[in-house]
Design a protein around this motif. Structure first.
Motif, short mmCIF file in Angstrom:
data_model
loop_
_atom_site.label_atom_id
_atom_site.label_comp_id
_atom_site.label_asym_id
_atom_site.label_seq_id
_atom_site.Cartn_x
_atom_site.Cartn_y
_atom_site.Cartn_z
N GLU A 121 -4.01 6.73 -6.58
CA GLU A 121 -5.08 6.44 -5.63
C GLU A 121 -5.55 5.01 -5.77
OE1 GLU A 121 -7.17 7.27 -2.42
OE2 GLU A 121 -6.06 8.88 -3.43
N ALA A 122 -5.72 4.55 -7.00
CA ALA A 122 -6.16 3.17 -7.24
C ALA A 122 -5.12 2.17 -6.74
CB ALA A 122 -6.43 2.96 -8.71
N ALA A 123 -3.84 2.48 -6.96
CA ALA A 123 -2.77 1.58 -6.50
C ALA A 123 -2.72 1.52 -4.98
CB ALA A 123 -1.43 2.05 -7.06
N ALA A 124 -2.89 2.68 -4.32
CA ALA A 124 -2.88 2.73 -2.86
C ALA A 124 -4.05 1.94 -2.30
CB ALA A 124 -2.93 4.17 -2.38
N PHE A 125 -5.22 2.07 -2.91
CA PHE A 125 -6.40 1.35 -2.46
C PHE A 125 -6.18 -0.16 -2.53
CE2 PHE A 125 -10.42 -0.71 -3.83
CZ PHE A 125 -11.16 -0.54 -2.66
N GLU A 126 -5.62 -0.64 -3.62
CA GLU A 126 -5.38 -2.08 -3.76
C GLU A 126 -4.33 -2.56 -2.76
OE1 GLU A 126 -7.15 -4.20 -5.28
OE2 GLU A 126 -8.43 -2.70 -6.24
N GLN A 127 -3.32 -1.74 -2.50
CA GLN A 127 -2.31 -2.12 -1.51
C GLN A 127 -2.92 -2.15 -0.11
OE1 GLN A 127 1.10 0.48 -1.20
NE2 GLN A 127 2.42 -1.16 -0.44
N ASP A 128 -3.81 -1.21 0.18
CA ASP A 128 -4.51 -1.22 1.47
C ASP A 128 -5.31 -2.51 1.63
OD1 ASP A 128 -3.52 1.33 1.75
OD2 ASP A 128 -5.45 2.34 1.47
N ARG A 129 -6.06 -2.85 0.59
CA ARG A 129 -6.87 -4.07 0.65
C ARG A 129 -6.00 -5.30 0.90
NH1 ARG A 129 -11.35 -5.69 -1.00
NH2 ARG A 129 -10.41 -7.27 -2.38
N ALA A 130 -4.88 -5.37 0.20
CA ALA A 130 -3.98 -6.51 0.37
C ALA A 130 -3.46 -6.59 1.80
CB ALA A 130 -2.82 -6.42 -0.62
N SER A 131 -3.19 -5.43 2.41
CA SER A 131 -2.68 -5.40 3.78
C SER A 131 -3.73 -5.92 4.75
CB SER A 131 -2.28 -3.97 4.16
OG SER A 131 -1.22 -3.52 3.35
N ILE A 132 -4.98 -5.52 4.57
CA ILE A 132 -6.06 -5.98 5.45
C ILE A 132 -6.29 -7.47 5.27
CG2 ILE A 132 -8.52 -5.75 5.97
CD1 ILE A 132 -8.23 -2.79 5.00
N LEU A 133 -6.38 -7.91 4.03
CA LEU A 133 -6.64 -9.33 3.75
C LEU A 133 -5.50 -10.22 4.23
CD1 LEU A 133 -8.19 -8.94 0.19
CD2 LEU A 133 -9.41 -9.63 2.28
N ALA A 134 -4.28 -9.66 4.31
CA ALA A 134 -3.13 -10.43 4.78
C ALA A 134 -3.24 -10.83 6.24
CB ALA A 134 -1.84 -9.63 4.55
N MET A 135 -4.16 -10.19 6.98
CA MET A 135 -4.32 -10.54 8.40
C MET A 135 -5.12 -11.82 8.58
SD MET A 135 -4.67 -6.95 10.49
CE MET A 135 -5.82 -6.11 9.39
N ALA A 136 -5.76 -12.32 7.52
CA ALA A 136 -6.48 -13.59 7.62
C ALA A 136 -5.48 -14.75 7.64
CB ALA A 136 -7.44 -13.75 6.44
N GLY A 137 -5.85 -15.83 8.33
CA GLY A 137 -4.97 -17.00 8.38
C GLY A 137 -5.05 -17.68 9.73
#
Length: 321
Positions: free
Chosen positions: A30-46
């Motif tokens: 669950e913790a790993a999935a949460f961090e991967q989700d966050r990375a996916s959302i933050l990757a949309m910045a730029g």
């Protein structure tokens, strides 16, 4: 204040949940999935070159002739303006022109929240209400709430980030939302969209794919008119005046933070947001709120004065839902 006579249509309140509850995972997973989700959302910045591709395809009403395909584009900077861990806010800023002629248009905003207890959903003309998310349905999921250029709400959806066939994506439940300006200004035969949204990461950016059913409201019931497919492609690109976006946000971010906070206060106090909309601008106060942001940037308006005026505008033009 706007009158209650504007709200005579009855539409479903709760979010249409298309999926079963997410299967429980161990604490580590669950913790790993949460961090991967966050990375996916933050990757949309730029910074991006954006291509907007809109196509009405399948008519659901006899005699309706779908519109011709429309393709447009532009340059857009996406900035992380809030990150608390379980809540991430991305602000989109359109940059038009080059050099000294470059100017910025504050565009849409997307708020992501992990396992939300409620979401602010579109409930018919001029009205958004809080919809509760049952605990089994919120587990492991993120809501995405999209706001209009003046930070008033547009639509909200709930979905799970997952990897399918090697592609990272988030898919919403069915959502309702008001017509975009491109449709509203044409006095169309449909009144709202019912849609599924997908956000998918690509090697050089991300895509936002919309599966829109354009609906006509007849005696409070929605009927399909035509299917539309929208593919917005964000390709990383910094060959434009990206600094213009940062200058605009540095000058106006406190003003827009106050605007967001006032909308939030109204939504909590009134169990949602009720405000009149018009085809050209979205909400009837949108143009003035944006103009004050531009005036702050130009040094023509004191920020405190603008914030006070914005709070008054939002309060005086909204009513209980």
């Amino acid at each position: 204040m706007i009158g209650t006579a504007l709200f005579t249509l009855v539409l479903p309140v709760g979010p249409a949940l298309a999926d079963a509850p997410v299967k429980e995972r161990g604490e580590t997973a669950e913790a790993a999935a949460f961090e991967q989700d966050r990375a996916s959302i933050l990757a949309m910045a730029g910074d991006y070159k954006v291509r907007f591709d809109m196509q009405e395809a399948t008519p659901w009403r006899e005699g309706y002739e779908p519109l011709e395909r429309k393709i447009s584009g532009g340059h857009e900077s996406v900035r992380v303006i809030e990150d608390t861990g379980t809540r991430i806010v991305l602000q989109h800023l359109l940059v038009v022109g080059t050099g000294q002629d470059a100017f910025v248009i504050k565009h849409w905003r997307q708020d992501w929240e992990y396992e939300p207890e409620r979401i602010l959903t579109y409930h018919g003309p001029n009205r958004w209400v809080w919809s509760d998310v049952p605990e089994p349905m919120r587990r492991g999921r993120w809501s995405q709430t999209v706001y209009q250029v003046d930070d008033s709400p547009r639509y909200a959806g709930l979905g799970q980030w997952e990897t399918t066939n090697g592609i990272r994506r988030w898919r919403s439940n069915w959502t309702q939302r008001p017509l975009a300006r491109r449709d509203a200004v044409r006095d169309p035969v449909y009144d709202l969209y019912t849609a599924i949204n997908r956000h998918q990461l690509t090697p050089d950016g991300w895509i936002h794919w919309q599966d829109n059913t354009k609906m006509d409201l007849v005696e409070g019931k929605s009927q399909p008119v035509v299917q539309e497919y929208v593919l917005n492609t964000y390709a990383r690109f910094d060959g434009y005046d990206t600094a213009a976006a940062d200058r605009y946000w540095a000058a106006t971010s406190d003003y827009w933070a106050a605007v967001r906070a006032q909308w939030a206060r109204i939504a909590d106090a009134n169990s949602g947001i009720a405000i009149e909309e018009e085809a050209q601008t979205g909400t009837v106060i949108s143009a003035e709120l944006l103009q004050m942001g531009d005036a702050i940037l130009a040094g023509e308006l004191d920020q405190a004065e603008a914030i006070a005026r914005a709070r008054d505008l939002i309060t005086s033009h909204t009513s209980p839902t």
